[in-house]
Design an enzyme around this catalytic site. Structure first.
Site, PDB file in Angstrom:
ATOM      1  CG  ASP A 152      31.093  53.640  49.039  1.00 41.83           C
ATOM      2  OD1 ASP A 152      29.973  53.958  49.323  1.00 41.83           O
ATOM      3  OD2 ASP A 152      31.420  52.417  48.959  1.00 41.83           O
ATOM      4  CB  VAL A 153      35.567  58.863  48.775  1.00 40.23           C
ATOM      5  CG1 VAL A 153      36.101  60.069  49.272  1.00 40.23           C
ATOM      6  CG2 VAL A 153      36.263  57.597  48.897  1.00 40.23           C
TER       7      VAL A 153
END
Length: 370
Positions: free
Chosen positions: A170-171
């Protein structure tokens, strides 16, 4: 001169959870006005993702990626609120969303519809598996780590496949979305033309597998779990010491010779089995067994000081508290105070000499448009 890099840029942020909010927080840190669209009553899912909670009872997960934003509550099943959303977009520069493909189109908020409303709009969509064959698949970080190969190379050789301890995909997707948005802004500055930006978690992960992916594509090598060892470098792993484990990352022959001198096993540098990195990888088990015995003589702090002085990349395995303390000792300013919050936040890691990040407001209360 502008005080921040993105002064005057307006972002309507329909995203939630992590990848999109991370990208928009980064934009907000550099001056963009982030209008966060949230569901009535509940808001972003991460408002409920606790414990832990801060002193005000807010989930710290939500706090991690939502500073420098305004919260606007809209019911996207309500015609009046859809009209309000379109009104906000009409005056915006950027839209960010991470719904399943097709959702925004059904709401009348898809790219083609919004481009008619705002021709120079930059529209960024983050999906789990793209807009075609994977459109119906849910884009959760754990799932992508599993099907994207990351878990297959993470964990001990005789253990189970293991996820990374943070939602790293996600990051990474948030950072790729940020890059795409900034590229589109640069294009628009030259041409006046907006465009659609797409990224997805699976493609981001495959790109971020770098050497592991390249080894498969270029040599047919399917990587496996190696614990904390590196498939192509040795010694590059953790070792136990007299008190706690530490990491050693020897990347060249000079560092290897320095390591052997510090450990008192400098004869290893003259051993033909270890004369190059390729040879050290080939004879890794023998080499690391010898090094492991030498590391038992002292604790991690002793070895860290001695190896750092000799120019050998090494360090103890810190917990979160120790990691922040280490960063502060280095003068990195990793913790910042943000108005409206009672706790520190992690500083933006990008440092610009002329237009630095600013911390103007903490994560908003639900529906706080101030």
């Amino acid at each position: 001169m502008s005080g921040t890099a993105l002064d005057g840029i307006v972002v309507v942020d329909f995203s939630r959870v992590l990848a999109g909010p991370y990208a928009t927080m980064m934009l907000g840190d550099f001056g963009a006005d982030i209008i966060k669209i949230e569901r009535p009553g509940v808001g972003d899912d991460t408002r409920e993702w606790g414990p832990p909670y801060d002193a005000e009872g807010v989930a710290t997960y939500f706090n991690a990626v939502n500073r420098n934003k305004r919260s606007v509550v809209l019911d996207l099943t309500d015609a009046a609120d859809i009209a309000r959303a379109r009104e906000l977009v009409s005056g915006a520069d950027i839209v960010v969303e991470n719904f399943r493909p097709g959702t925004m189109e059904k709401l009348g908020l898809g790219y083609e519809s919004l481009r008619e409303l705002n021709p120079d709009l930059i529209y960024c969509a983050i999906t789990g598996f793209g807009r075609d064959g994977g459109a119906d698949l849910p884009g959760y970080d754990l799932l992508v780590q599993a099907v994207g190969g990351l878990m297959s190379v993470t964990g001990q050789p005789d253990g189970e496949p293991t996820k990374v301890g943070v939602a790293v995909v996600d990051v990474l997707a948030g950072m790729h979305a940020l890059s795409g948005i900034l590229l589109a802004l640069a294009h628009r500055a030259r041409t006046g033309e907006g465009q659609r930006v797409d990224t997805n978690l699976l493609s981001v992960l495959l790109s971020s597998m770098v050497n592991q992916a390249s080894g498969f594509l270029g040599a047919g090598a399917v990587p496996t779990r190696m614990g904390n060892r590196h498939p192509s470098i040795a010694p590059y792993q953790t070792f136990s010491t007299a008190d706690r484990p530490m990491a050693v990352a020897v990347g060249n022959d000079k560092q290897f010779k320095a390591l052997t001198r510090v450990l008192g096993v400098d004869w290893l540098a003259a051993d033909e089995r270890f004369g190059s990195n390729a040879l050290r990888v080939r004879h890794r088990d023998v080499l690391c067994a010898i090094l492991q015995t030498a590391f038992q003589a002292h604790g991690a702090d002793h070895w860290y000081d001695a190896l750092a002085a000799a120019g050998v990349p090494a360090g103890p395995i810190n917990d979160m508290s120790e990691a922040f303390a280490f960063a502060e000792r280095l003068g990195l300013g990793a913790i910042v105070s943000v108005p409206g919050t009672s706790t520190g936040q992690v500083a933006n890691p990008i440092s610009l000499s002329a237009t630095p990040a600013t911390y103007r407001s903490g994560p908003p209360r639900l529906g706080d448009q101030s």
